[in-house]
Design a protein around this motif. Structure first.
Motif, PDB file in Angstrom:
ATOM      1  N   ILE A   5     -43.782  26.626 -47.367  1.00 21.91           N
ATOM      2  CA  ILE A   5     -42.420  26.801 -47.356  1.00 21.91           C
ATOM      3  C   ILE A   5     -41.915  26.679 -45.703  1.00 21.91           C
ATOM      4  O   ILE A   5     -42.582  27.101 -44.933  1.00 21.91           O
ATOM      5  CB  ILE A   5     -41.973  28.123 -47.782  1.00 21.91           C
ATOM      6  N   LYS A   6     -40.972  25.954 -45.491  1.00 21.56           N
ATOM      7  CA  LYS A   6     -40.343  25.910 -44.173  1.00 21.56           C
ATOM      8  C   LYS A   6     -39.225  26.894 -44.230  1.00 21.56           C
ATOM      9  O   LYS A   6     -38.279  26.947 -44.850  1.00 21.56           O
ATOM     10  CB  LYS A   6     -39.442  24.266 -44.061  1.00 21.56           C
ATOM     11  N   TYR A  54     -37.833  26.895 -36.834  1.00 18.59           N
ATOM     12  CA  TYR A  54     -38.289  27.004 -38.062  1.00 18.59           C
ATOM     13  C   TYR A  54     -40.045  27.371 -37.999  1.00 18.59           C
ATOM     14  O   TYR A  54     -40.479  27.079 -36.895  1.00 18.59           O
ATOM     15  CB  TYR A  54     -38.232  25.698 -38.846  1.00 18.59           C
ATOM     16  N   MET A  55     -40.420  27.706 -39.022  1.00 18.50           N
ATOM     17  CA  MET A  55     -41.808  28.027 -39.161  1.00 18.50           C
ATOM     18  C   MET A  55     -42.239  27.546 -40.707  1.00 18.50           C
ATOM     19  O   MET A  55     -41.620  27.865 -41.491  1.00 18.50           O
ATOM     20  CB  MET A  55     -41.917  29.553 -39.045  1.00 18.50           C
ATOM     21  N   VAL A  56     -43.578  27.087 -40.647  1.00 20.02           N
ATOM     22  CA  VAL A  56     -44.139  26.459 -42.046  1.00 20.02           C
ATOM     23  C   VAL A  56     -44.980  27.625 -42.422  1.00 20.02           C
ATOM     24  O   VAL A  56     -45.757  27.958 -41.737  1.00 20.02           O
ATOM     25  CB  VAL A  56     -44.652  25.252 -42.079  1.00 20.02           C
ATOM     26  N   VAL A  57     -44.963  28.226 -43.691  1.00 18.52           N
ATOM     27  CA  VAL A  57     -45.823  29.263 -44.239  1.00 18.52           C
ATOM     28  C   VAL A  57     -46.470  28.804 -45.669  1.00 18.52           C
ATOM     29  O   VAL A  57     -45.602  28.169 -46.284  1.00 18.52           O
ATOM     30  CB  VAL A  57     -45.226  30.580 -44.162  1.00 18.52           C
ATOM     31  N   GLU A  75     -36.882  26.026 -47.439  1.00 19.46           N
ATOM     32  CA  GLU A  75     -37.121  24.905 -48.122  1.00 19.46           C
ATOM     33  C   GLU A  75     -38.468  24.594 -48.359  1.00 19.46           C
ATOM     34  O   GLU A  75     -39.234  24.980 -47.537  1.00 19.46           O
ATOM     35  CB  GLU A  75     -36.197  23.767 -47.577  1.00 19.46           C
ATOM     36  N   ILE A  76     -38.651  23.574 -49.368  1.00 19.50           N
ATOM     37  CA  ILE A  76     -40.179  23.168 -49.517  1.00 19.50           C
ATOM     38  C   ILE A  76     -40.520  22.462 -48.401  1.00 19.50           C
ATOM     39  O   ILE A  76     -39.926  21.437 -48.181  1.00 19.50           O
ATOM     40  CB  ILE A  76     -40.258  22.407 -50.893  1.00 19.50           C
ATOM     41  N   TYR A  77     -41.481  22.611 -47.915  1.00 22.36           N
ATOM     42  CA  TYR A  77     -41.947  21.785 -46.740  1.00 22.36           C
ATOM     43  C   TYR A  77     -43.072  20.595 -47.222  1.00 22.36           C
ATOM     44  O   TYR A  77     -43.832  20.765 -48.227  1.00 22.36           O
ATOM     45  CB  TYR A  77     -42.779  22.564 -45.798  1.00 22.36           C
TER      46      TYR A  77
END
Length: 80
Positions: A5-6, A54-57, A75-77
């Protein structure tokens, strides 16, 4: 496989790019302090008056990170 998730923070105004760039520093600090296994952060300019950080987890960690950092949206990454 766990989805990614972004998490996104929006910044607006003539200084939005500098603010987003600075916010990314704090996201990286959070990752280091919490010893998270994350390595995707960034910032980008949407237009002259709108930029994002942003950060993607991993989806499994999203709620904890969301509650701690209060992103504006997510949003979905999808990796390119």
């Amino acid at each position: 496989m766990n989805r990614k998730i972004k998490l996104i923070w929006d910044f607006r105004g003539p200084e939005s790019l500098k603010t987003a760039e600075h916010h990314e520093i704090h996201l990286k600090e959070f990752i280091a302090i919490e010893k998270l296994n994350l390595d995707i952060t960034g910032f980008s300019k949407i237009n002259e008056l709108h930029s994002i950080a942003y950060m993607v987890v991993e989806e499994s960690n999203m709620i904890a990170v969301r509650d701690a950092l209060k992103p504006h949206r997510g949003e979905i990454y999808e990796e390119n």
